[in-house]
Design an enzyme around this catalytic site. Structure first.
Site, PDB file in Angstrom:
ATOM      1  N   PHE A  12       0.833  -1.220   0.000  1.00 35.99           N
ATOM      2  CA  PHE A  12       0.000   0.000   0.000  1.00 35.99           C
ATOM      3  C   PHE A  12       0.867   1.269   0.000  1.00 35.99           C
ATOM      4  O   PHE A  12       0.934   1.987  -1.004  1.00 35.99           O
ATOM      5  CB  PHE A  12      -0.919  -0.082   1.225  1.00 35.99           C
ATOM      6  N   THR A 141       5.684   2.900  12.706  1.00 32.73           N
ATOM      7  CA  THR A 141       4.296   3.240  13.052  1.00 32.73           C
ATOM      8  C   THR A 141       4.199   3.918  14.416  1.00 32.73           C
ATOM      9  O   THR A 141       5.059   3.709  15.287  1.00 32.73           O
ATOM     10  CB  THR A 141       3.469   1.935  13.077  1.00 32.73           C
ATOM     11  N   ASP A 142       3.126   4.671  14.610  1.00 31.49           N
ATOM     12  CA  ASP A 142       2.885   5.272  15.925  1.00 31.49           C
ATOM     13  C   ASP A 142       2.455   4.215  16.944  1.00 31.49           C
ATOM     14  O   ASP A 142       2.435   4.482  18.145  1.00 31.49           O
ATOM     15  CB  ASP A 142       1.831   6.393  15.838  1.00 31.49           C
ATOM     16  N   GLU A 143       2.112   3.002  16.461  1.00 35.53           N
ATOM     17  CA  GLU A 143       1.592   1.984  17.381  1.00 35.53           C
ATOM     18  C   GLU A 143       2.660   1.504  18.368  1.00 35.53           C
ATOM     19  O   GLU A 143       2.336   0.903  19.383  1.00 35.53           O
ATOM     20  CB  GLU A 143       0.988   0.815  16.593  1.00 35.53           C
ATOM     21  N   TYR A 166       2.058  -7.069  16.419  1.00 39.99           N
ATOM     22  CA  TYR A 166       2.512  -6.202  15.315  1.00 39.99           C
ATOM     23  C   TYR A 166       3.356  -5.051  15.856  1.00 39.99           C
ATOM     24  O   TYR A 166       4.500  -4.836  15.429  1.00 39.99           O
ATOM     25  CB  TYR A 166       1.308  -5.655  14.535  1.00 39.99           C
ATOM     26  N   LYS A 170       7.377  -4.118  15.403  1.00 40.84           N
ATOM     27  CA  LYS A 170       7.868  -2.857  14.825  1.00 40.84           C
ATOM     28  C   LYS A 170       8.747  -2.113  15.843  1.00 40.84           C
ATOM     29  O   LYS A 170       9.763  -1.519  15.477  1.00 40.84           O
ATOM     30  CB  LYS A 170       6.691  -1.959  14.392  1.00 40.84           C
TER      31      LYS A 170
HETATM   32  P1  NAD Z   1       1.362  -3.597   3.286  1.00 42.83           P
HETATM   33  O1  NAD Z   1       1.011  -4.794   4.105  1.00 42.83           O
HETATM   34  O2  NAD Z   1       0.319  -3.004   2.391  1.00 42.83           O
HETATM   35  O3  NAD Z   1       2.622  -3.924   2.363  1.00 42.83           O
HETATM   36  C1  NAD Z   1       3.732  -4.613   2.818  1.00 42.83           C
HETATM   37  C2  NAD Z   1       4.567  -5.013   1.615  1.00 42.83           C
HETATM   38  O4  NAD Z   1       5.733  -5.717   2.113  1.00 42.83           O
HETATM   39  C3  NAD Z   1       3.850  -5.974   0.653  1.00 42.83           C
HETATM   40  O5  NAD Z   1       4.069  -5.564  -0.671  1.00 42.83           O
HETATM   41  C4  NAD Z   1       4.493  -7.316   0.935  1.00 42.83           C
HETATM   42  O6  NAD Z   1       4.514  -8.165  -0.202  1.00 42.83           O
HETATM   43  C5  NAD Z   1       5.904  -6.903   1.353  1.00 42.83           C
HETATM   44  N1  NAD Z   1       6.530  -7.909   2.216  1.00 42.83           N
HETATM   45  C6  NAD Z   1       5.996  -8.516   3.305  1.00 42.83           C
HETATM   46  N2  NAD Z   1       6.850  -9.418   3.823  1.00 42.83           N
HETATM   47  C7  NAD Z   1       7.957  -9.356   3.047  1.00 42.83           C
HETATM   48  C8  NAD Z   1       9.217 -10.043   3.080  1.00 42.83           C
HETATM   49  N3  NAD Z   1       9.459 -10.959   4.007  1.00 42.83           N
HETATM   50  N4  NAD Z   1      10.134  -9.716   2.155  1.00 42.83           N
HETATM   51  C9  NAD Z   1       9.883  -8.767   1.221  1.00 42.83           C
HETATM   52  N5  NAD Z   1       8.719  -8.130   1.124  1.00 42.83           N
HETATM   53  C10 NAD Z   1       7.760  -8.402   2.020  1.00 42.83           C
HETATM   54  O7  NAD Z   1       1.908  -2.529   4.319  1.00 42.83           O
HETATM   55  P2  NAD Z   1       1.748  -0.949   4.338  1.00 42.83           P
HETATM   56  O8  NAD Z   1       0.463  -0.621   5.001  1.00 42.83           O
HETATM   57  O9  NAD Z   1       2.042  -0.395   2.999  1.00 42.83           O
HETATM   58  O10 NAD Z   1       2.912  -0.563   5.350  1.00 42.83           O
HETATM   59  C11 NAD Z   1       4.232  -0.323   4.874  1.00 42.83           C
HETATM   60  C12 NAD Z   1       5.119   0.034   6.049  1.00 42.83           C
HETATM   61  O11 NAD Z   1       4.612   1.187   6.705  1.00 42.83           O
HETATM   62  C13 NAD Z   1       5.184  -1.061   7.107  1.00 42.83           C
HETATM   63  O12 NAD Z   1       6.499  -1.136   7.580  1.00 42.83           O
HETATM   64  C14 NAD Z   1       4.235  -0.583   8.198  1.00 42.83           C
HETATM   65  O13 NAD Z   1       4.636  -1.066   9.453  1.00 42.83           O
HETATM   66  C15 NAD Z   1       4.402   0.920   8.079  1.00 42.83           C
HETATM   67  N6  NAD Z   1       3.237   1.720   8.485  1.00 42.83           N
HETATM   68  C16 NAD Z   1       2.001   1.446   7.981  1.00 42.83           C
HETATM   69  C17 NAD Z   1       0.923   2.256   8.346  1.00 42.83           C
HETATM   70  C18 NAD Z   1      -0.446   2.027   7.788  1.00 42.83           C
HETATM   71  O14 NAD Z   1      -1.398   2.706   8.203  1.00 42.83           O
HETATM   72  N7  NAD Z   1      -0.641   1.124   6.832  1.00 42.83           N
HETATM   73  C19 NAD Z   1       1.124   3.328   9.224  1.00 42.83           C
HETATM   74  C20 NAD Z   1       2.413   3.564   9.712  1.00 42.83           C
HETATM   75  C21 NAD Z   1       3.464   2.765   9.325  1.00 42.83           C
HETATM   76  P1  TYD Z   2      -7.030  -1.164  11.231  1.00 39.76           P
HETATM   77  O1  TYD Z   2      -7.412  -0.574   9.915  1.00 39.76           O
HETATM   78  O2  TYD Z   2      -6.877  -2.641  11.346  1.00 39.76           O
HETATM   79  O3  TYD Z   2      -5.722  -0.405  11.710  1.00 39.76           O
HETATM   80  P2  TYD Z   2      -4.951  -0.455  13.155  1.00 39.76           P
HETATM   81  O4  TYD Z   2      -5.437  -1.608  13.918  1.00 39.76           O
HETATM   82  O5  TYD Z   2      -3.535  -0.620  12.738  1.00 39.76           O
HETATM   83  O6  TYD Z   2      -5.246   0.853  13.795  1.00 39.76           O
HETATM   84  O7  TYD Z   2      -8.122  -0.735  12.309  1.00 39.76           O
HETATM   85  C1  TYD Z   2      -8.439   0.624  12.552  1.00 39.76           C
HETATM   86  C2  TYD Z   2      -9.427   0.655  13.688  1.00 39.76           C
HETATM   87  O8  TYD Z   2     -10.660   0.051  13.258  1.00 39.76           O
HETATM   88  C3  TYD Z   2      -8.988  -0.137  14.894  1.00 39.76           C
HETATM   89  O9  TYD Z   2      -9.452   0.517  16.084  1.00 39.76           O
HETATM   90  C4  TYD Z   2      -9.703  -1.474  14.751  1.00 39.76           C
HETATM   91  C5  TYD Z   2     -10.998  -1.077  14.063  1.00 39.76           C
HETATM   92  N1  TYD Z   2     -11.576  -2.105  13.160  1.00 39.76           N
HETATM   93  C6  TYD Z   2     -12.925  -2.468  13.300  1.00 39.76           C
HETATM   94  O10 TYD Z   2     -13.661  -1.964  14.162  1.00 39.76           O
HETATM   95  N2  TYD Z   2     -13.433  -3.411  12.444  1.00 39.76           N
HETATM   96  C7  TYD Z   2     -12.676  -4.002  11.474  1.00 39.76           C
HETATM   97  O11 TYD Z   2     -13.170  -4.888  10.728  1.00 39.76           O
HETATM   98  C8  TYD Z   2     -11.294  -3.612  11.340  1.00 39.76           C
HETATM   99  C9  TYD Z   2     -10.410  -4.244  10.299  1.00 39.76           C
HETATM  100  C10 TYD Z   2     -10.792  -2.644  12.209  1.00 39.76           C
END
Ligand code: NAD
Ligand code: TYD
Length: 358
Positions: A12, A141-143, A166, A170
Site C-alpha cells: 500500500f 508506526t505510531d503503534e 505487530y 515494529k
Molecule cells: P502492506 O502490508 O500493504 O505492504 C507490505 C509489503 O511488504 C507488501 O508488498 C508485501 O509483499 C511486502 N513484504 C511482506 N513481507 C515481506 C518479506 N518478508 N520480504 C519482502 N517483502 C515483504 O503494508 P503498508 O500498510 O504499505 O505498510 C508499509 C510500512 O509502513 C510497514 O512497515 C508498516 O509497518 C508501516 N506503516 C504502515 C501504516 C499504515 O497505516 N498502513 C502506518 C504507519 C506505518
Molecule cells: P485497522 O485498519 O486494522 O488499523 P490499526 O489496527 O492498525 O489501527 O483498524 C483501525 C481501527 O478500526 C482499529 O481501532 C480497529 C478497528 N476495526 C474495526 O472496528 N473493524 C474491522 O473490521 C477492522 C479491520 C478494524
C-alpha cells in the site's frame, strides 16, 4: 546515479513511495524489493514498471544470504525500508510471521547495509567513514508508543509501550535500527506514522474493507463499542513526508508523522456510510444499516494521536488534503477501480507477477 532500494514497494504505502521517487527523481535508480506476499500487488505500480529508472526484484528480506548477495551485487546508496507484515489482526493469530519479517528481515537489511557501506573503508585507506552519504530509512508506526487515554499526543520522546504483536515487532525493529546507529555509526532515520488511508489499501484494514463491504451490501463489523480513536493520514501525504525526511531529515533522528485528524471509529464509519450512499446514489441511511457491533479485538489500543510539530517545524511538512477530501478521493478511487478490488478479493492479483515477469 543514486541506487535506492525500496522494500515493500508493491504494498500500500510502498507503491506510493516508489511511484513518487521513480517519477520525481529520474537520476535515481529505484529498486523495488518485494516478496509479493498476500499484501503485495504489482498492479499497484503497473504505471511505472516500464520506466528505465525502475527495477523490480522479487525476494524475501528474511533470506539473509539472498539479501547479502543482492547488496554485494547492487551496492545500494540508500535503503527505504517499508516491507513488513502490517495487519494487527493477523499478528494476533500468527505473531511469529511478524517477528520473522519485521524483526529478522530488518536485521538482515541492517547487516547487509553495514557490511557493504563499511567494506570500502580499508580500500579508501583512512577515509573518515564510508557511511558518508548513505542512509537507512526505516518506516515505522505510531503503534510502538502503545495506547493513549482520552488526552495527550505521542511525541518523538514518548516511551515505547507496544501492545500488539505487530507493534511489538515494529518497536523491536526500530530499536535495532537505532542500536546500529549508536553501535556501528550506521546513518539512519526513522519515521513513526499514524494510520494511513487511500488508493491501493488492502481491503482487510478498516476503511477499504468497509468500502468494499458497503459496495457489496455486506455487514460492517465494528469492534467493541466503536469508541476507539485513530489519527488518519492520506497516504500520498505520507509519501511526501517520506520524500522530505529522506532528503532533508537529520541523521540518527526520529520524526512523527500524523494528520492532526482524530476520529472515533464509529463516527468515521458513519461518515463513510453517508458518503458512500451519496456516491452510489443510495438512500441516505441505507449503508448505516450494515453496521454490526462485533466482539472486540484483544489488546485493542484505545487511542492513537500524533504530535507532528517536529517534522512541521524542521522540514515544513504538513498534510495537503483534509480528511473530507482524502476520504472522498479514496472512495472515488475504489469506485473507479472495481477491477482492482475484484482482483484483490478473488486472489487474481497474485497472477500479475507471472503474467508480466515470467
Ligand atoms: P502492506 O502490508 O500493504 O505492504 C507490505 C509489503 O511488504 C507488501 O508488498 C508485501 O509483499 C511486502 N513484504 C511482506 N513481507 C515481506 C518479506 N518478508 N520480504 C519482502 N517483502 C515483504 O503494508 P503498508 O500498510 O504499505 O505498510 C508499509 C510500512 O509502513 C510497514 O512497515 C508498516 O509497518 C508501516 N506503516 C504502515 C501504516 C499504515 O497505516 N498502513 C502506518 C504507519 C506505518
Ligand atoms: P485497522 O485498519 O486494522 O488499523 P490499526 O489496527 O492498525 O489501527 O483498524 C483501525 C481501527 O478500526 C482499529 O481501532 C480497529 C478497528 N476495526 C474495526 O472496528 N473493524 C474491522 O473490521 C477492522 C479491520 C478494524
Amino acid at each position: 546515479m543514486k541506487k535506492i532500494l525500496v522494500t515493500g514497494g508493491a504494498g500500500f504505502i510502498g507503491s506510493h513511495v516508489v511511484r513518487r521517487f521513480v517519477n520525481n527523481y529520474p537520476d535515481y535508480q529505484i529498486y523495488n524489493l518485494d516478496a509479493l506476499t498476500y499484501a503485495g500487488n504489482l498492479e499497484n505500480i503497473a504505471d511505472v514498471e516500464k520506466q528505465s529508472n525502475y527495477t523490480f526484484i522479487k525476494g524475501d528480506i528474511t533470506d539473509a544470504d539472498f539479501i547479502d548477495d543482492l547488496f554485494q551485487k547492487e551496492r545500494f546508496d540508500a535503503v527505504i525500508h517499508l516491507a513488513a507484515e502490517s495487519h494487527v489482526d493477523r499478528s494476533i493469530t500468527d505473531p511469529l510471521a511478524f517477528v520473522k519479517t519485521n524483526v529478522i528481515g530488518t536485521m538482515n537489511l541492517l547487516n547487509a547495509a553495514k557490511t557493504i557501506w563499511n567494506a570500502g573503508k580499508a580500500q579508501l585507506n583512512g577515509a573518515k567513514d564510508n557511511f558518508e552519504n548513505k542512509r537507512f530509512y526505516h518506516v515505522s508506526t505510531d503503534e510502538v508508543y502503545g495506547s493513549l487515554g482520552a488526552t495527550g499526543l505521542f511525541t518523538e520522546t514518548t516511551s515505547y509501550d507496544p501492545n500488539s504483536p505487530y507493534s511489538a515487532s515494529k518497536a523491536s525493529s526500530d530499536h535495532f535500527v537505532r542500536a546500529y546507529g549508536e553501535t556501528y555509526g550506521l546513518p539512519f532515520v526513522i519515521t513513526n506514522c499514524s494510520n494511513n488511508y487511500g488508493p491501493n489499501h488492502f481491503p482487510e484494514k478498516l476503511i477499504p474493507l468497509f468500502i468494499n463491504n458497503i459496495i457489496n451490501h455486506k455487514p460492517l463489523p465494528v469492534y467493541g463499542d466503536g469508541k476507539y480513536t485513530r489519527d488518519w493520514l492520506y497516504v500520498i501525504d505520507h509519501a511526501i513526508a517520506i520524500d522530505l525526511v529522506f532528503h532533508k531529515g537529520k541523521n540518527h533522528q526520529t520524526y512523527n508523522i500524523g494528520g492532526f485528524n482524530e476520529w472515533q471509529n464509529i463516527d468515521l464509519v458513519k461518515l463513510l456510510c453517508e458518503k458512500m450512499d451519496e456516491k452510489l446514489g443510495r438512500k441516505q441511511g441505507e449503508s448505516e444499516q450494515l453496521i454490526s457491533y462485533v466482539k472486540d479485538r484483544p489488546g485493542h489500543d484505545l487511542r492513537y494521536a500524533i504530535d507532528s510539530s517536529k517534522i512541521n517545524k524542521e522540514l515544513g511538512w504538513k498534510p495537503t488534503v483534509t480528511f473530507e477530501e482524502g476520504l472522498s478521493k479514496t472512495i472515488d478511487w475504489y469506485l473507479s477501480n472495481e477491477e482492482w478490488l475484484k482482483n484483490v478479493t478473488s486472489g487474481e492479483y497474485q497472477n500479475y507477477y507471472s503474467n508480466q515477469y515470467e
